[in-house]
Design a protein around this motif. Structure first.
Motif, PDB file in Angstrom:
ATOM      1  N   TYR A   1       0.847  -1.193   0.000  1.00 36.42           N
ATOM      2  CA  TYR A   1       0.000   0.000   0.000  1.00 36.42           C
ATOM      3  C   TYR A   1       0.885   1.246   0.000  1.00 36.42           C
ATOM      4  O   TYR A   1       1.053   1.911   1.023  1.00 36.42           O
ATOM      5  CB  TYR A   1      -0.930  -0.016   1.215  1.00 36.42           C
ATOM      6  N   PRO A   2       1.522   1.569  -1.141  1.00 39.99           N
ATOM      7  CA  PRO A   2       2.490   2.671  -1.201  1.00 39.99           C
ATOM      8  C   PRO A   2       1.948   4.033  -0.757  1.00 39.99           C
ATOM      9  O   PRO A   2       2.718   4.895  -0.365  1.00 39.99           O
ATOM     10  CB  PRO A   2       2.900   2.709  -2.673  1.00 39.99           C
ATOM     11  N   ALA A   3       0.645   4.231  -0.777  1.00 35.33           N
ATOM     12  CA  ALA A   3       0.072   5.516  -0.350  1.00 35.33           C
ATOM     13  C   ALA A   3       0.352   5.806   1.122  1.00 35.33           C
ATOM     14  O   ALA A   3       0.333   6.958   1.544  1.00 35.33           O
ATOM     15  CB  ALA A   3      -1.431   5.536  -0.614  1.00 35.33           C
ATOM     16  N   ALA A   4       0.645   4.790   1.904  1.00 38.46           N
ATOM     17  CA  ALA A   4       0.942   4.976   3.326  1.00 38.46           C
ATOM     18  C   ALA A   4       2.434   5.190   3.583  1.00 38.46           C
ATOM     19  O   ALA A   4       2.861   5.285   4.724  1.00 38.46           O
ATOM     20  CB  ALA A   4       0.438   3.775   4.116  1.00 38.46           C
ATOM     21  N   SER A   5       3.230   5.282   2.537  1.00 39.50           N
ATOM     22  CA  SER A   5       4.669   5.479   2.664  1.00 39.50           C
ATOM     23  C   SER A   5       5.001   6.937   2.972  1.00 39.50           C
ATOM     24  O   SER A   5       4.190   7.836   2.718  1.00 39.50           O
ATOM     25  CB  SER A   5       5.372   5.079   1.359  1.00 39.50           C
ATOM     26  N   SER A   6       6.202   7.179   3.495  1.00 40.06           N
ATOM     27  CA  SER A   6       6.671   8.548   3.720  1.00 40.06           C
ATOM     28  C   SER A   6       8.197   8.564   3.705  1.00 40.06           C
ATOM     29  O   SER A   6       8.838   7.541   3.940  1.00 40.06           O
ATOM     30  CB  SER A   6       6.155   9.108   5.043  1.00 40.06           C
ATOM     31  N   ILE A   7       8.748   9.729   3.414  1.00 41.29           N
ATOM     32  CA  ILE A   7      10.194   9.929   3.447  1.00 41.29           C
ATOM     33  C   ILE A   7      10.472  11.144   4.323  1.00 41.29           C
ATOM     34  O   ILE A   7       9.852  12.195   4.159  1.00 41.29           O
ATOM     35  CB  ILE A   7      10.778  10.166   2.038  1.00 41.29           C
ATOM     36  N   LYS A   8      11.411  10.998   5.247  1.00 41.33           N
ATOM     37  CA  LYS A   8      11.809  12.105   6.122  1.00 41.33           C
ATOM     38  C   LYS A   8      13.269  12.431   5.849  1.00 41.33           C
ATOM     39  O   LYS A   8      14.083  11.537   5.629  1.00 41.33           O
ATOM     40  CB  LYS A   8      11.643  11.724   7.594  1.00 41.33           C
ATOM     41  N   ILE A   9      13.585  13.719   5.873  1.00 48.01           N
ATOM     42  CA  ILE A   9      14.975  14.157   5.744  1.00 48.01           C
ATOM     43  C   ILE A   9      15.419  14.631   7.121  1.00 48.01           C
ATOM     44  O   ILE A   9      14.754  15.451   7.753  1.00 48.01           O
ATOM     45  CB  ILE A   9      15.127  15.301   4.721  1.00 48.01           C
ATOM     46  N   LYS A  10      16.568  14.110   7.554  1.00 47.95           N
ATOM     47  CA  LYS A  10      17.079  14.453   8.880  1.00 47.95           C
ATOM     48  C   LYS A  10      18.449  15.085   8.735  1.00 47.95           C
ATOM     49  O   LYS A  10      19.317  14.565   8.030  1.00 47.95           O
ATOM     50  CB  LYS A  10      17.145  13.184   9.731  1.00 47.95           C
ATOM     51  N   ARG A  11      18.621  16.228   9.396  1.00 47.49           N
ATOM     52  CA  ARG A  11      19.919  16.917   9.464  1.00 47.49           C
ATOM     53  C   ARG A  11      20.197  17.237  10.919  1.00 47.49           C
ATOM     54  O   ARG A  11      19.315  17.725  11.617  1.00 47.49           O
ATOM     55  CB  ARG A  11      19.884  18.238   8.696  1.00 47.49           C
ATOM     56  N   SER A  12      21.392  16.984  11.344  1.00 49.47           N
ATOM     57  CA  SER A  12      21.798  17.308  12.717  1.00 49.47           C
ATOM     58  C   SER A  12      20.788  16.808  13.751  1.00 49.47           C
ATOM     59  O   SER A  12      20.343  17.546  14.626  1.00 49.47           O
ATOM     60  CB  SER A  12      22.001  18.815  12.883  1.00 49.47           C
ATOM     61  N   PHE A  13      20.386  15.582  13.618  1.00 42.13           N
ATOM     62  CA  PHE A  13      19.516  14.901  14.578  1.00 42.13           C
ATOM     63  C   PHE A  13      18.107  15.472  14.683  1.00 42.13           C
ATOM     64  O   PHE A  13      17.414  15.270  15.661  1.00 42.13           O
ATOM     65  CB  PHE A  13      20.155  14.867  15.977  1.00 42.13           C
ATOM     66  N   ARG A  14      17.657  16.223  13.675  1.00 45.42           N
ATOM     67  CA  ARG A  14      16.258  16.675  13.688  1.00 45.42           C
ATOM     68  C   ARG A  14      15.671  16.544  12.290  1.00 45.42           C
ATOM     69  O   ARG A  14      16.373  16.659  11.292  1.00 45.42           O
ATOM     70  CB  ARG A  14      16.124  18.097  14.216  1.00 45.42           C
ATOM     71  N   ALA A  23      12.237  17.854   6.914  1.00 47.28           N
ATOM     72  CA  ALA A  23      11.182  17.794   5.897  1.00 47.28           C
ATOM     73  C   ALA A  23      10.549  16.410   5.900  1.00 47.28           C
ATOM     74  O   ALA A  23      11.209  15.420   6.173  1.00 47.28           O
ATOM     75  CB  ALA A  23      11.741  18.111   4.515  1.00 47.28           C
ATOM     76  N   ILE A  24       9.265  16.382   5.581  1.00 46.79           N
ATOM     77  CA  ILE A  24       8.532  15.126   5.451  1.00 46.79           C
ATOM     78  C   ILE A  24       7.871  15.120   4.076  1.00 46.79           C
ATOM     79  O   ILE A  24       7.220  16.089   3.692  1.00 46.79           O
ATOM     80  CB  ILE A  24       7.471  14.972   6.558  1.00 46.79           C
ATOM     81  N   PHE A  25       8.056  14.038   3.353  1.00 48.89           N
ATOM     82  CA  PHE A  25       7.504  13.899   2.012  1.00 48.89           C
ATOM     83  C   PHE A  25       6.442  12.798   2.002  1.00 48.89           C
ATOM     84  O   PHE A  25       6.639  11.743   2.607  1.00 48.89           O
ATOM     85  CB  PHE A  25       8.607  13.537   1.008  1.00 48.89           C
ATOM     86  N   GLN A  26       5.338  13.049   1.295  1.00 49.69           N
ATOM     87  CA  GLN A  26       4.236  12.093   1.151  1.00 49.69           C
ATOM     88  C   GLN A  26       4.032  11.803  -0.341  1.00 49.69           C
ATOM     89  O   GLN A  26       4.301  12.661  -1.175  1.00 49.69           O
ATOM     90  CB  GLN A  26       2.944  12.675   1.739  1.00 49.69           C
ATOM     91  N   PRO A  27       3.505  10.614  -0.688  1.00 48.74           N
ATOM     92  CA  PRO A  27       3.256  10.300  -2.105  1.00 48.74           C
ATOM     93  C   PRO A  27       2.201  11.231  -2.703  1.00 48.74           C
ATOM     94  O   PRO A  27       1.236  11.602  -2.033  1.00 48.74           O
ATOM     95  CB  PRO A  27       2.732   8.869  -2.085  1.00 48.74           C
ATOM     96  N   VAL A  28       2.406  11.612  -3.979  1.00 44.90           N
ATOM     97  CA  VAL A  28       1.445  12.463  -4.677  1.00 44.90           C
ATOM     98  C   VAL A  28       0.138  11.703  -4.880  1.00 44.90           C
ATOM     99  O   VAL A  28      -0.935  12.214  -4.629  1.00 44.90           O
ATOM    100  CB  VAL A  28       2.016  12.949  -6.030  1.00 44.90           C
ATOM    101  N   ASN A  29       0.245  10.476  -5.378  1.00 47.43           N
ATOM    102  CA  ASN A  29      -0.931   9.609  -5.431  1.00 47.43           C
ATOM    103  C   ASN A  29      -0.516   8.253  -4.894  1.00 47.43           C
ATOM    104  O   ASN A  29       0.659   8.005  -4.659  1.00 47.43           O
ATOM    105  CB  ASN A  29      -1.537   9.529  -6.837  1.00 47.43           C
ATOM    106  N   LEU A  41       7.373   6.333  -8.132  1.00 42.37           N
ATOM    107  CA  LEU A  41       6.451   6.820  -7.106  1.00 42.37           C
ATOM    108  C   LEU A  41       6.960   8.192  -6.679  1.00 42.37           C
ATOM    109  O   LEU A  41       8.090   8.314  -6.197  1.00 42.37           O
ATOM    110  CB  LEU A  41       6.414   5.849  -5.926  1.00 42.37           C
ATOM    111  N   ILE A  42       6.151   9.226  -6.885  1.00 41.96           N
ATOM    112  CA  ILE A  42       6.583  10.606  -6.653  1.00 41.96           C
ATOM    113  C   ILE A  42       6.107  11.086  -5.294  1.00 41.96           C
ATOM    114  O   ILE A  42       4.931  10.983  -4.959  1.00 41.96           O
ATOM    115  CB  ILE A  42       6.052  11.531  -7.767  1.00 41.96           C
ATOM    116  N   PHE A  43       7.039  11.645  -4.518  1.00 42.16           N
ATOM    117  CA  PHE A  43       6.769  12.206  -3.200  1.00 42.16           C
ATOM    118  C   PHE A  43       6.982  13.713  -3.254  1.00 42.16           C
ATOM    119  O   PHE A  43       7.921  14.184  -3.895  1.00 42.16           O
ATOM    120  CB  PHE A  43       7.732  11.639  -2.151  1.00 42.16           C
ATOM    121  N   THR A  44       6.134  14.476  -2.574  1.00 40.01           N
ATOM    122  CA  THR A  44       6.338  15.917  -2.443  1.00 40.01           C
ATOM    123  C   THR A  44       6.360  16.287  -0.967  1.00 40.01           C
ATOM    124  O   THR A  44       5.787  15.590  -0.132  1.00 40.01           O
ATOM    125  CB  THR A  44       5.235  16.732  -3.147  1.00 40.01           C
TER     126      THR A  44
END
Length: 122
Positions: free
Chosen positions: A42-55, A58-64, A73-76
């Motif tokens: 179920y790729p719609a429930a996926s997410s990507i987080k960017i972490k810098r210096s332990f925080r 940004a959080i990215f969610q799938p477009v569709n 699979l495109i995340f914004t």
């Protein structure tokens, strides 16, 4: 009596299994850590987080909820004012997620290639 019925019926629904498995991937580049929580099945429930210096920055969610015909699979960014997008390549919803996933991070005209590797803990 009604209360007992509600407790038993509520616990039955709480124990139902999810229709997907959440797999964790990690990629590091340019002092940033990219954390992918990939919902296999179920790729719609996926997410990507960017972490810098332990925080988390940004959080990215799938477009569709599904990958396009090329398997991308495109995340914004959901709340990041800078925008940008991450394209996860080679997503095949009919097969189990591979040990390695490739991606491209695009932001303000530059692109960064990412290689996500499976991780046990995120």
């Amino acid at each position: 009596m009604l209360l007992v019925c509600l407790i038993f019926s509520g616990s039955r629904y709480a124990q139902q299994a999810k229709a997907y498995e959440l797999l964790h991937y990690v990629s590091e580049s340019d002092g940033q850590t990219f954390l992918l929580a990939y919902a296999d099945g179920y790729p719609a429930a996926s997410s990507i987080k960017i972490k810098r210096s332990f925080r988390i920055t940004a959080i990215f969610q799938p477009v569709n909820g599904t990958a396009d015909d090329d398997g991308d699979l495109i995340f914004t960014a959901s709340k990041n004012k800078q925008g940008g997008q991450i394209i996860l390549h080679g997503v095949d919803q009919n097969y189990t997620a591979p040990a390695v996933l490739k991606a491209t991070y695009a932001l303000k005209g530059w692109r960064l290639r990412l290689i996500f590797k499976k991780s046990k803990v995120q």
